[in-house]
Design a protein around this motif. Structure first.
Motif, PDB file in Angstrom:
ATOM      1  N   ASN A  58      17.322  25.081  18.461  1.00 51.33           N
ATOM      2  CA  ASN A  58      17.024  24.376  17.204  1.00 51.33           C
ATOM      3  C   ASN A  58      17.380  22.896  17.272  1.00 51.33           C
ATOM      4  N   CYS A  59      18.255  22.544  18.193  1.00 46.08           N
ATOM      5  CA  CYS A  59      18.675  21.145  18.353  1.00 46.08           C
ATOM      6  C   CYS A  59      18.001  20.485  19.552  1.00 46.08           C
ATOM      7  N   SER A  88      14.710  24.181  24.731  1.00 49.50           N
ATOM      8  CA  SER A  88      14.000  25.115  23.844  1.00 49.50           C
ATOM      9  C   SER A  88      13.841  26.477  24.500  1.00 49.50           C
ATOM     10  N   ARG A 111      20.029  30.187  20.585  1.00 55.66           N
ATOM     11  CA  ARG A 111      19.311  29.944  19.336  1.00 55.66           C
ATOM     12  C   ARG A 111      19.705  28.611  18.698  1.00 55.66           C
ATOM     13  N   PHE A 112      21.000  28.331  18.674  1.00 54.53           N
ATOM     14  CA  PHE A 112      21.467  27.081  18.069  1.00 54.53           C
ATOM     15  C   PHE A 112      20.973  25.882  18.864  1.00 54.53           C
TER      16      PHE A 112
END
Length: 200
Positions: free
Chosen positions: A154-155, A145, A150-151
């Motif tokens: 989010n995962c 995090s 960014r991707f």
């Protein structure tokens, strides 16, 4: 685990949840009559209903059939108020929604701590391997995090779950027996736990 369901029934609940989320996603994206926002969104489940569901299912004579009856009734009660939801934006500020999320998280913290310690009633409850595994999973989530793009950020939860699962395999905490013994395809059927019970 609070309802002491078998692993097969727990798997069925998760499958039914994902199936229902898929149906609602299609309704939201495509729209059916006056229902659906017709935007590309993915619908998921919320933890808001977990504690009331456990309370209802724990009542003698209700069980999960009572939870389904209450869910159907709540949905029918809420539908007329959906057009008013946009007007509540001024009331539902980030402070209000953030506080609600915090309270939900706090109410579920006991369950998470039990899972992190190895599961309520486990013979090795609180064993260091359980705590290290859960701590490593949490550390992975926080690291991704904070430092992932960014991707990846989010995962982060998915990545943490995969890392924790892979780390649990050599410790002997993962049992593939149930998965291997289960059929490769099983349909989600209605009334698996009986017809809904509507109890005022």
């Amino acid at each position: 685990s609070s309802l002491h369901l078998s692993s097969a029934d727990t798997a069925f609940l998760v499958s039914a949840d994902l199936f229902a989320c898929g149906l609602v996603t299609l309704v939201q994206c495509l729209g059916i009559g006056g229902f659906g926002i017709r935007l590309p969104v993915i619908m998921g489940v919320t933890f808001v209903g977990v504690m009331p569901s456990i309370a209802i299912a724990s009542q003698p004579g209700l069980g999960l059939a009572g939870v389904y009856g209450a869910t159907i009734a709540a949905g029918l009660i809420v539908i007329p108020f959906v057009p008013l939801a946009g007007r509540l934006r001024a009331i539902l500020t980030p402070t209000v929604t953030g506080t609600a999320m915090l309270l939900i998280g706090l109410s579920l913290m006991g369950v998470a701590i039990d899972w992190a310690a190895g599961g309520r009633g486990a013979a090795d409850y609180g064993a260091p391997r359980h705590l290290l595994l859960s701590g490593g999973t949490m550390a992975t989530i926080l690291f991704v995090s904070r430092f992932g793009g960014r991707f990846l950020a989010n995962c982060a939860v998915l990545i943490g779950m995969v890392a924790g699962f892979l780390a649990a395999i050599p410790t002997g905490l993962v049992d593939f027996g149930t998965a291997i013994a289960s059929p490769p395809l099983r349909l989600v059927t209605p009334f698996h736990f009986g017809p809904p019970i509507f109890d005022p």
